[in-house]
Design a protein around this motif. Structure first.
Motif, PDB file in Angstrom:
ATOM      1  N   ARG A 272       0.842  -1.197   0.000  1.00 14.25           N
ATOM      2  CA  ARG A 272       0.000   0.000   0.000  1.00 14.25           C
ATOM      3  C   ARG A 272       0.875   1.244   0.000  1.00 14.25           C
ATOM      4  O   ARG A 272       2.073   1.180   0.294  1.00 14.25           O
ATOM      5  CB  ARG A 272      -0.900   0.016   1.237  1.00 14.25           C
ATOM      6  CG  ARG A 272      -2.001  -1.027   1.183  1.00 14.25           C
ATOM      7  CD  ARG A 272      -2.752  -1.078   2.502  1.00 14.25           C
ATOM      8  NE  ARG A 272      -3.783  -2.103   2.483  1.00 14.25           N
ATOM      9  CZ  ARG A 272      -5.046  -1.889   2.129  1.00 14.25           C
ATOM     10  NH1 ARG A 272      -5.438  -0.687   1.762  1.00 14.25           N
ATOM     11  NH2 ARG A 272      -5.931  -2.861   2.145  1.00 14.25           N
ATOM     12  N   LEU A 273       0.229   2.360  -0.241  1.00 14.64           N
ATOM     13  CA  LEU A 273       0.961   3.618  -0.368  1.00 14.64           C
ATOM     14  C   LEU A 273       1.830   3.907   0.857  1.00 14.64           C
ATOM     15  O   LEU A 273       2.970   4.377   0.737  1.00 14.64           O
ATOM     16  CB  LEU A 273      -0.048   4.751  -0.572  1.00 14.64           C
ATOM     17  CG  LEU A 273       0.537   6.092  -0.930  1.00 14.64           C
ATOM     18  CD1 LEU A 273       1.322   6.036  -2.216  1.00 14.64           C
ATOM     19  CD2 LEU A 273      -0.567   7.120  -1.023  1.00 14.64           C
ATOM     20  N   ALA A 274       1.265   3.629   2.024  1.00 11.29           N
ATOM     21  CA  ALA A 274       2.000   3.944   3.252  1.00 11.29           C
ATOM     22  C   ALA A 274       3.304   3.163   3.358  1.00 11.29           C
ATOM     23  O   ALA A 274       4.182   3.529   4.140  1.00 11.29           O
ATOM     24  CB  ALA A 274       1.123   3.664   4.468  1.00 11.29           C
TER      25      ALA A 274
ATOM     26  N   PHE B  63       5.485   3.099   1.157  1.00 15.43           N
ATOM     27  CA  PHE B  63       6.479   3.746   0.300  1.00 15.43           C
ATOM     28  C   PHE B  63       6.684   5.209   0.673  1.00 15.43           C
ATOM     29  O   PHE B  63       6.223   6.116  -0.026  1.00 15.43           O
ATOM     30  CB  PHE B  63       6.038   3.636  -1.178  1.00 15.43           C
ATOM     31  CG  PHE B  63       5.942   2.226  -1.662  1.00 15.43           C
ATOM     32  CD1 PHE B  63       7.059   1.585  -2.184  1.00 15.43           C
ATOM     33  CD2 PHE B  63       4.738   1.525  -1.573  1.00 15.43           C
ATOM     34  CE1 PHE B  63       6.972   0.262  -2.616  1.00 15.43           C
ATOM     35  CE2 PHE B  63       4.650   0.209  -1.999  1.00 15.43           C
ATOM     36  CZ  PHE B  63       5.771  -0.422  -2.520  1.00 15.43           C
ATOM     37  N   PRO B  64       7.358   5.459   1.796  1.00 17.36           N
ATOM     38  CA  PRO B  64       7.600   6.870   2.167  1.00 17.36           C
ATOM     39  C   PRO B  64       8.431   7.568   1.086  1.00 17.36           C
ATOM     40  O   PRO B  64       9.299   6.947   0.466  1.00 17.36           O
ATOM     41  CB  PRO B  64       8.390   6.753   3.477  1.00 17.36           C
ATOM     42  CG  PRO B  64       8.222   5.361   3.940  1.00 17.36           C
ATOM     43  CD  PRO B  64       7.974   4.526   2.731  1.00 17.36           C
ATOM     44  N   THR B  65       8.127   8.835   0.891  1.00 22.74           N
ATOM     45  CA  THR B  65       8.820   9.597  -0.141  1.00 22.74           C
ATOM     46  C   THR B  65      10.329   9.563   0.083  1.00 22.74           C
ATOM     47  O   THR B  65      10.803   9.689   1.217  1.00 22.74           O
ATOM     48  CB  THR B  65       8.356  11.062  -0.120  1.00 22.74           C
ATOM     49  OG1 THR B  65       6.962  11.073   0.047  1.00 22.74           O
ATOM     50  CG2 THR B  65       8.718  11.780  -1.399  1.00 22.74           C
ATOM     51  N   GLY B  66      11.048   9.395  -1.005  1.00 23.70           N
ATOM     52  CA  GLY B  66      12.507   9.428  -0.931  1.00 23.70           C
ATOM     53  C   GLY B  66      13.117   8.054  -0.704  1.00 23.70           C
ATOM     54  O   GLY B  66      14.334   7.909  -0.722  1.00 23.70           O
ATOM     55  N   GLU B  67      12.282   7.060  -0.505  1.00 24.48           N
ATOM     56  CA  GLU B  67      12.826   5.723  -0.255  1.00 24.48           C
ATOM     57  C   GLU B  67      12.611   4.807  -1.455  1.00 24.48           C
ATOM     58  O   GLU B  67      11.727   5.037  -2.275  1.00 24.48           O
ATOM     59  CB  GLU B  67      12.184   5.121   1.000  1.00 24.48           C
ATOM     60  CG  GLU B  67      12.574   5.895   2.251  1.00 24.48           C
ATOM     61  CD  GLU B  67      12.074   5.254   3.521  1.00 24.48           C
ATOM     62  OE1 GLU B  67      11.545   4.130   3.462  1.00 24.48           O
ATOM     63  OE2 GLU B  67      12.220   5.904   4.584  1.00 24.48           O
TER      64      GLU B  67
ATOM     65  N   PRO C 186       8.708  12.433  -4.880  1.00 25.57           N
ATOM     66  CA  PRO C 186       7.660  13.371  -4.463  1.00 25.57           C
ATOM     67  C   PRO C 186       6.508  13.438  -5.458  1.00 25.57           C
ATOM     68  O   PRO C 186       5.361  13.661  -5.103  1.00 25.57           O
ATOM     69  CB  PRO C 186       8.396  14.711  -4.392  1.00 25.57           C
ATOM     70  CG  PRO C 186       9.818  14.349  -4.165  1.00 25.57           C
ATOM     71  CD  PRO C 186      10.032  13.065  -4.901  1.00 25.57           C
ATOM     72  N   GLU C 187       6.825  13.216  -6.736  1.00 24.91           N
ATOM     73  CA  GLU C 187       5.774  13.297  -7.767  1.00 24.91           C
ATOM     74  C   GLU C 187       4.970  12.013  -7.867  1.00 24.91           C
ATOM     75  O   GLU C 187       3.898  12.002  -8.464  1.00 24.91           O
ATOM     76  CB  GLU C 187       6.403  13.583  -9.135  1.00 24.91           C
ATOM     77  CG  GLU C 187       7.035  14.951  -9.263  1.00 24.91           C
ATOM     78  CD  GLU C 187       8.485  14.996  -8.734  1.00 24.91           C
ATOM     79  OE1 GLU C 187       8.952  13.970  -8.176  1.00 24.91           O
ATOM     80  OE2 GLU C 187       9.130  16.038  -8.877  1.00 24.91           O
TER      81      GLU C 187
ATOM     82  N   ILE D 124       0.032   9.583  -7.023  1.00 21.45           N
ATOM     83  CA  ILE D 124      -0.888   9.157  -5.966  1.00 21.45           C
ATOM     84  C   ILE D 124      -2.101  10.070  -5.913  1.00 21.45           C
ATOM     85  O   ILE D 124      -3.131   9.715  -5.367  1.00 21.45           O
ATOM     86  CB  ILE D 124      -0.186   9.112  -4.594  1.00 21.45           C
ATOM     87  CG1 ILE D 124       0.267  10.511  -4.188  1.00 21.45           C
ATOM     88  CG2 ILE D 124       0.957   8.140  -4.611  1.00 21.45           C
ATOM     89  CD1 ILE D 124       0.555  10.596  -2.725  1.00 21.45           C
TER      90      ILE D 124
END
Lengths: 1151, 123
Positions: free
Chosen positions: B40-42, B44-48, B63-64, B104
């Protein structure tokens, strides 16, 4: 394959079916006849039936609380299959609710749900969920660059602020918290002290607003928990946060707790125009009301400006059940509404003339001595004498030699340094010593003794009978005062009666309202006949006009004259918005806990200290301006807003997305702001224009419990924690507030900002709820653990109110307590200077400020010695100036006849229609309104297939118009039309035709023929999402024409503009006074002047006078007539079959 | 999901499946087999960046939006989709260019450099 083409295919293939070998390989092979001798022996496998039988089977279920701003709040049950919520149903637990004494509610409360709750599944998983914390790229660049500003003005470069047109980037949660914290700190720092003052001067702010800042830049940070009663911790959390910012102010300005100031809080109830602003003017209470199920105790129910059947859906059955019990129902409305169709009698009046209608009733009741003498003489200010020289009440000290005011027992005058009892223990009214003179006694005339008699505040209700005075209600005389001066005195009753007899007879009111004189007289008689048994259930419809306070004062006058205030079956209530947070009176122990002295012990008692000021959002709406017209400032000092540089809102779309005068706010006000943050779980119109959007859990995903209540029902309701996993990268509202605070603690080095949320950080938010419960008279004795456990079973709890149903003014009607007014009685005369200058010291009638074909805001009054308003010349502007700005304060009197001959200034320019924007059943504000399966019912234009690609969504906004009016203008049913309001300021000040901004802002919508609305009156429902830059771009560039932003998924329900294209902000002088006395929000204190959600501007979103112009044909792709009309299924287009149907000829009965 | 698709989905492997003589396995197309869920989206934290399939597929969280690419240098980028309940999948049978990410916000592909502002400027 459609059914039609399948059958067609069968026909073609049928002839060769038997011979075709390949047919064995097609689905048609199953049509081969089968011979079955004994069906029971060889019956085909019926396992497939299980598919149907199991459609509603579920693996598990859980309860969550659905609580939009609709005043109901319903514990609903979610049914889960394969880990997915598949459907939602009622909890059926309301009949099991108990109070602390074991009293139970009735199962008549069940089932409790509406269609919006049923459709929530499509929102939990909806594609407009805010899925993660998001930041606007330009804003991020400004922050990353170190917040550069112009050295002279302090303004950031506009290139960073292309809101609504920019790209969005995802952040990690900690990054989002840091951006918010650093930005707020930077803004507070820059606008503090002389530097900040200089910046604001350069930016052109009104000096009074800069003065209101008190040098504390932290006050440019504004916060609003939308209708905070809907969340005692998470929504009120933003107000706690604002109070906490006093710690930051102390750091920035280097001051101690004695001088530190917090961020500013914005109002909610008054902002939504939900507050009936005249209630505090008469009763001293925020709102006089009763729980809706009280109506079955009445014999006559007057539903006034309230579309109960559509907007109170889970509680609409109480109205129908009252009818079953014999209650007669009268609907006073501006159209033939859904509620009107359930009424015994319907009164349709011209919009905004409600005060006149009520005064017409009062005139007949007074003139024919139909009033209740006991109630009028002892429970109102009608008998009190007024000096005609000063228009002030006659005081005993001015008239009786040696008179000495007795000590009052009905209000405690606090001594210096004396502190009031904790809220839950307050039973008596109290005021600071500085307000002692507000409670001076009055004088009445005794017709028996022919003497004047002093009456104190203690002589309220039945206590007045001890005086043994036979009050002469109509007394007037010339008297000599102790100082030798001769003055004329008259009773409030006498003054009011003269006004009513001269201006508000049924014949005159008939001219103004359109209701027949006989209708007015008939209703007046009926109300007078039903003492203690007439209920006035008022809605927000009538609140939305500029004269709303006069409407309240007039309706309360009718009720008081007929002994219908404070009784189970006889009372006045106003129903809009979830507002009565005073029912949870312990809220301040959380929202206003002293951040300098935090209680960090579990079970400890917190200290309360309020460091933050509140203000009305209407000044932001007004373009960041107070009301200054001519040479006069009309906004009282206590109401004065501070400049807004930052705003953070949760649970709210009404401050940008669905704000009155939306496009003015977008184009003229938002550019003044440097930071806009929203916490939401749905990407709204407000998010479109934000800088930072925090992604919140939906109600079904709550990981922190919360609590709410409502003014319309007796329950305290808990948002239970649920087992549902978060669908996206979201957090609880309260976690987000705590997260930003933790980041602020790092930015400022002030650890207490983190400690402020200790129990959230410890995952024990319940501790804060327990503190609130313990400090609330209505809840004390409950534990949050028990309440949450019950909520998980779908069972709410009953609040410990004195009566069931709760009845406002109950104690006053029984003479146990005085009303929260200066006199302790219901007050129909306002002697404060602001009211006298506005010509509204008595209850009079003013025309609507824009929604009228006649001269707007005119005072309807023949010459009267107590109406002595300030003229335009005295305020420094020309009497002929009728622009929107001056109109708000323009005091010009006309007789009824003169009014009827006068014209709205725009009538000469082809503006023809009143345009109003009430709320509808398929939305609670804008909450569930774009859920497709709900939205398609929003009128006749719903089409889930969007056959006409001009449709912005599966449904679209429309204007209801009387068919005769439309035909006269060459507009067919279903055509697209433009609605244009006053070009002076709408859709926004300074618009340029042909510009992108104007294209987005000018509303284009469908016309619906609606015979239920009178000629000259049009309507668009309030709820739908409006056009944005992104939605218009999508609508014009996507092959399918959908107005769904390609950047954000925002879904507009208009092609262009919205219902808010025609509205604007209005500020009313009598709602900005420094002098009105009223009850404090919590407890029994009395105070004067501004109080958020009690005494402040309420706006007037139904005030608009418009021009309607055809834009496009309604037929498919702009060709010809809209199909339902062309087929003859619409009003005035009826085909023969439709005509037969309407005549009821498809029904055949015996005989 | 429309009613037809819903019912067909519910009937898979039951009445319809047996009557037609098909098995679940035989109906599984090659394309379907190349789709796999990544969370799920959670997750995949941004930047990882997270690795899947023994490290052969990398999912970057920009970020995009999200980008799935082969772990090999210059390898292909793949389509990412989300189902209605927020579960993300990578489809190895569909490639995207490296400037396309899974947004997202809109739940579909978007160009890395694309913004309304830039589009306006290009016009």
């Amino acid at each position: 394959m459609s059914r039609r083409s399948f059958v067609k295919g069968l026909g073609i293939l049928g002839g060769s079916l038997a011979a075709a070998k390949w047919a064995q390989a097609t689905p048609l092979r199953y049509f081969k006849p089968t011979a079955i001798e004994n069906p029971l022996a060889g019956y085909p496998d019926r396992d497939w039936e299980k598919t149907y039988r199991n459609i509603f089977a579920h693996d598990s279920s859980f309860v969550f609380l659905c609580a939009p701003n609709d005043t109901h709040n319903c514990l609903l049950k979610a049914f889960v299959k394969n880990g997915v919520v598949q459907r939602i149903g009622p909890s059926y637990g309301y009949g099991k609710a108990t109070d602390l004494y074991g009293n139970t509610s009735s199962h008549r409360w069940d089932p409790r749900i509406c269609q919006k709750g049923l459709a929530l599944v499509r929102r939990f998983y909806g594609d407009r969920r805010v899925k993660a914390p998001m930041i606007r790229r330009g804003f991020k660049e400004w922050a990353d660059a170190g917040y550069p500003r112009d050295a002279k003005t302090g303004k950031p470069d506009a290139k960073y602020f292309r809101r609504g047109k920019d790209k969005w980037l995802r952040l990690q949660w900690n990054q989002a918290y840091e951006y918010a914290a650093k930005t707020m700190h930077n803004i507070a720092e820059n606008y503090s002290g002389h530097k900040g003052e200089g910046f604001l001067k350069e930016q052109g702010y009104d000096p009074a607003m800069i003065h209101a800042l008190e040098g504390a830049g932290v006050q440019t940070l504004k916060f609003r928990g939308g209708m905070a009663f809907l969340g005692a911790t998470r929504i009120f959390g933003l107000y706690r946060f604002a109070n906490m910012l006093s710690l930051m102010d102390a750091k920035i300005r280097g001051v101690g707790p004695d001088k530190a100031i917090g961020g500013r809080g914005w109002d909610s109830y008054s902002w939504h125009t939900d507050l009936p602003p005249g209630h505090p003017m008469v009763t001293g209470q925020q709102t006089n009301d009763f729980e809706l199920f009280a109506v079955e105790h009445s014999k006559l129910l007057i539903v006034w400006g309230m579309n109960w059947i559509t907007t109170k859906m889970p509680d609409s059955h109480w109205l129908t059940e009252a009818r079953l019990k014999g209650t007669k129902t009268v609907a006073i409305t501006v159209e033939y509404s859904a509620t009107a169709s359930k009424a015994d009698d319907v009164v349709v009046i011209r919009p905004g003339t409600d005060p006149a209608f009520a005064l017409g009733l009062a005139q007949h009741i007074m003139a024919n001595n139909l009033y209740d003498k006991d109630f009028v003489e002892n429970k109102t200010d009608f008998p009190f004498l007024v000096r005609l020289d000063t228009l002030q009440p006659l005081r005993p000290e001015e008239f009786f030699a040696g008179y000495k005011e007795p000590e009052l027992t009905s209000v405690k005058i606090m001594k210096a340094g004396e502190k009031p009892l904790p809220g839950a223990e307050q039973s008596d009214q109290f005021v600071p010593g500085s307000m002692k003179d507000d409670f001076k006694p009055f004088v009445v005339f005794d017709r028996k003794t022919r003497k004047y008699v002093p009456v104190t505040r203690d002589d309220y209700g039945d206590h007045a009978k001890k005086l043994n005075v036979a009050v002469e209600l109509k007394h007037q005389a010339d008297i000599t005062l102790l100082d030798g001066s001769k003055v004329k005195v008259r009773t409030v009753f006498s003054l009011s009666k003269e006004y009513l007899d001269a201006n508000m007879t049924p014949a005159q009111v008939s001219l103004i309202t359109g209701c027949s004189a006989s209708g007015i007289i008939g209703l007046a008689k009926e109300i007078a006949k039903n003492k203690e048994k007439t209920i006035f259930a008022c809605g927000m419809g009538t609140n939305q006009f500029f004269n709303a306070d006069l409407k309240d004062r007039a309706i309360l006058m009718v009720a008081a004259l007929t002994r219908n205030i404070g009784f189970a079956g006889g009372n006045v209530g106003s129903y809009s918005g979830n507002y009565k947070s005073s029912l949870i009176g312990g809220e301040p122990v959380y929202a206003a806990e002293d951040p300098f002295n935090l209680q960090l012990e579990k079970g400890g008692k917190p200290k309360i200290k309020k460091y933050s000021h509140y203000e009305s959002l209407h000044y932001f709406n007004y373009g960041e301006r107070p009301l200054r017209v001519g040479d006069k400032m009309f906004t009282g000092e206590g109401h004065m807003p501070a400049p807004t540089k930052s705003m953070w809102l949760n649970n709210s779309n009404s401050v940008i997305g669905n704000i009155k005068w939306h496009f003015d706010v977008v184009n003229n006000t938002l550019p003044k702001l440097e930071f806009i943050a929203y916490s939401d779980w749905w990407w709204t119109g407000s998010c479109e224009y934000a800088d930072l959007v925090f992604a919140c859990d939906s109600w079904a995903e709550f990981k922190h419990p919360d609590m709410c209540g409502s003014g319309s029902n007796p329950f305290v309701q808990i948002f239970p924690r649920t087992p549902m996993a978060r669908v996206f990268d979201t957090r609880g509202d309260i976690e987000i507030i705590a997260g930003v605070s933790n980041a602020l603690a790092k930015v400022t080095g002030e650890k207490r900002m983190s400690d402020m949320w200790k129990f959230v950080n410890d995952n024990n938010t319940a501790e804060y709820l327990q503190r609130i419960i313990d400090a609330s008279a209505t809840l004390k004795g409950n534990t949050i653990a028990d309440l949450e456990e019950k909520a998980k079973q779908g069972i709410p709890a009953l609040m410990n109110n004195r009566t069931y149903p709760r009845i406002s003014s109950y104690e006053q009607a029984k003479s146990e307590k005085p009303w929260h007014t200066k006199s302790g009685r219901l007050e129909f005369y306002r002697p404060e200077v602001e009211f006298i200058e506005g010509g509204e010291n008595m209850v009079i009638y003013r025309e609507p400020v824009d929604s009228t074909p006649h001269e707007p805001n005119v005072i309807v009054a023949a010459k009267h010695e107590a109406i002595r308003f300030k003229t335009p010349a005295e305020y420094g502007f020309d009497e002929k100036d009728v622009s929107s700005e001056t109109r708000q304060v323009r005091n010009v009197a006309m007789t009824t006849g003169e009014l009827m001959k006068s014209s709205h200034p725009l009538r000469l320019k082809n503006y023809t229609h009143i345009y109003h924007t009430p709320k509808y059943r398929h939305g609670a504000h804008s909450t569930p309104v774009d859920t497709d399966i709900n939205a398609i019912w929003f009128g006749p234009f719903g089409d889930v297939y969007r056959h006409d690609k001009r449709m912005p969504s599966v449904v679209e906004g429309y204007v209801d118009i009387n068919p005769l009016d439309a035909k006269a203008m060459g507009i067919e049913d279903g055509d697209y039309v433009y609605i244009d309001a006053d070009p002076e300021d709408r859709p926004f000040r300074g618009f340029k035709p042909g510009s992108e901004e104007y294209k987005v802002a000018r509303v284009m919508l469908r016309a619906r023929y609606y015979p239920g609305t009178p000629r000259g009156v049009t309507r668009t429902w309030h709820n739908m999402y409006g056009a944005t830059f992104g939605s218009v771009k999508a609508h014009e560039s996507r092959p399918d024409g959908l107005a769904k932003s390609g950047e954000t998924n925002y879904q507009s329900m208009y092609r262009y503009g919205s219902h808010q294209s025609a509205t604007r902000a209005w500020l009313r002088p009598t709602q900005m006074t420094e002098t009105l006395l009223h009850k404090t929000m919590y407890g029994q204190g009395l105070e004067k002047g501004f109080a958020a959600d009690i005494h402040c501007p309420t706006g007037a979103p139904r005030e608009s006078f418009v021009k309607i112009t055809k834009a496009e044909d309604g037929g498919m792709n702009s060709q010809g007539m809209w199909r339902p009309a062309a087929l003859g299924f619409r009003p005035t287009y009826e085909n023969q079959a439709m005509k037969e149907y309407l005549k009821g000829r498809y029904m055949k009965g015996k005989g | 999901m429309d009613r037809r698709a819903f019912l067909l989905g519910g009937l898979k492997g039951s009445a319809t499946g047996r009557t037609s003589g098909e098995t679940e396995a035989s109906r599984q197309s090659g394309a379907e087999a190349s789709v796999f869920k990544i969370g799920r989206l959670a997750d995949f934290p941004t930047g990882e960046t997270r690795r899947f399939g023994s490290g052969s597929i990398l999912v970057e969280s920009l970020p995009e939006g999200l980008r799935a690419r082969s772990g090999e240098p210059g390898g292909s980028c793949y389509e990412i989709t989300a189902n209605p309940i927020g579960e993300l999948s990578v489809n190895l049978s569909r490639t995207w260019d490296e400037n396309t990410v899974f947004s997202i916000m809109i739940g579909g592909p978007t160009r890395l450099e694309q913004s309304m502002e830039e589009n306006d400027e290009r016009r």
